[in-house]
Design a protein around this motif. Structure first.
Motif, PDB file in Angstrom:
ATOM      1  N   PHE A  38       0.829  -1.203   0.000  1.00  0.00           N
ATOM      2  CA  PHE A  38       0.000   0.000   0.000  1.00  0.00           C
ATOM      3  C   PHE A  38       0.868   1.260   0.000  1.00  0.00           C
ATOM      4  O   PHE A  38       0.550   2.234  -0.684  1.00  0.00           O
ATOM      5  N   VAL A  39       1.953   1.244   0.738  1.00  0.00           N
ATOM      6  CA  VAL A  39       2.869   2.395   0.753  1.00  0.00           C
ATOM      7  C   VAL A  39       3.433   2.630  -0.648  1.00  0.00           C
ATOM      8  O   VAL A  39       3.473   3.767  -1.131  1.00  0.00           O
ATOM      9  N   VAL A  40       3.841   1.570  -1.321  1.00  0.00           N
ATOM     10  CA  VAL A  40       4.338   1.692  -2.695  1.00  0.00           C
ATOM     11  C   VAL A  40       3.248   2.249  -3.591  1.00  0.00           C
ATOM     12  O   VAL A  40       3.490   3.140  -4.417  1.00  0.00           O
ATOM     13  N   ARG A  45      -7.167   5.799   4.985  1.00  0.00           N
ATOM     14  CA  ARG A  45      -8.352   5.546   5.811  1.00  0.00           C
ATOM     15  C   ARG A  45      -9.412   4.779   5.028  1.00  0.00           C
ATOM     16  O   ARG A  45     -10.065   3.885   5.563  1.00  0.00           O
ATOM     17  N   LYS A  46      -9.556   5.120   3.751  1.00  0.00           N
ATOM     18  CA  LYS A  46     -10.528   4.427   2.901  1.00  0.00           C
ATOM     19  C   LYS A  46     -10.208   2.932   2.827  1.00  0.00           C
ATOM     20  O   LYS A  46     -11.110   2.104   2.771  1.00  0.00           O
ATOM     21  N   GLU A  47      -8.912   2.598   2.840  1.00  0.00           N
ATOM     22  CA  GLU A  47      -8.487   1.196   2.767  1.00  0.00           C
ATOM     23  C   GLU A  47      -8.301   0.568   4.147  1.00  0.00           C
ATOM     24  O   GLU A  47      -7.889  -0.586   4.251  1.00  0.00           O
ATOM     25  N   GLY A  48      -8.561   1.337   5.205  1.00  0.00           N
ATOM     26  CA  GLY A  48      -8.475   0.800   6.558  1.00  0.00           C
ATOM     27  C   GLY A  48      -7.083   0.788   7.166  1.00  0.00           C
ATOM     28  O   GLY A  48      -6.833   0.067   8.135  1.00  0.00           O
ATOM     29  N   PHE A  49      -6.170   1.588   6.624  1.00  0.00           N
ATOM     30  CA  PHE A  49      -4.805   1.648   7.144  1.00  0.00           C
ATOM     31  C   PHE A  49      -4.601   2.906   7.987  1.00  0.00           C
ATOM     32  O   PHE A  49      -5.121   3.971   7.660  1.00  0.00           O
ATOM     33  N   PRO A  50      -3.792   2.796   9.055  1.00  0.00           N
ATOM     34  CA  PRO A  50      -3.521   3.959   9.914  1.00  0.00           C
ATOM     35  C   PRO A  50      -2.305   4.780   9.468  1.00  0.00           C
ATOM     36  O   PRO A  50      -1.726   5.520  10.270  1.00  0.00           O
ATOM     37  N   LEU A  51      -1.905   4.666   8.203  1.00  0.00           N
ATOM     38  CA  LEU A  51      -0.719   5.365   7.708  1.00  0.00           C
ATOM     39  C   LEU A  51      -0.780   6.837   8.087  1.00  0.00           C
ATOM     40  O   LEU A  51      -1.805   7.500   7.930  1.00  0.00           O
TER      41      LEU A  51
END
Length: 115
Positions: free
Chosen positions: A51-53, A102-108
């Motif tokens: 996801f970061v990539v 947030r849309k994908e459920g990640f706390p990045l």
């Protein structure tokens, strides 16, 4: 339609006016370049490397190789610089990053820091 003669006359008029300071155009000495800001991605235990990539390629226009290197920095060093921009662009890209995460459920998380 303008002929070459008309264009030439306009250029001469603008140059004469520029050197006389009557054009209303700011001289190079009067222009200030806006400061740059870094968008920094922060590591967490939940956001996937893929996801970061994806974020780095989609939001920050990085190549796959650049995105992978920055992702490795985030993973190993705790943070990585996603890009350097003027404040408005940095803030916009940081917000896009947060929204997509947030849309994908990640706390990045990411932050903006003055260069």
């Amino acid at each position: 339609m303008l002929t070459h003669g008309h264009i030439f006359a306009i250029i001469i008029t603008m140059e004469d006016s520029f050197y006389e300071g009557e054009s209303g155009i700011a001289l190079a000495d009067d222009v200030q370049v806006p400061p740059d800001y870094k968008v920094i991605l922060l590591n967490d235990d939940y956001t996937t490397k893929d996801f970061v990539v994806h974020i780095l390629k989609q939001v920050f226009n990085k190549t796959a190789a650049q995105a992978k290197q920055i992702m490795e920095d985030v993973h190993r060093k705790g943070s990585g610089v996603a890009g350097i921009y003027t404040y408005d662009i940095a803030a916009s890209r940081a917000q896009m990053t947060i929204n997509l995460a947030r849309k994908e459920g990640f706390p990045l998380r990411c932050e903006i820091e003055s260069c």
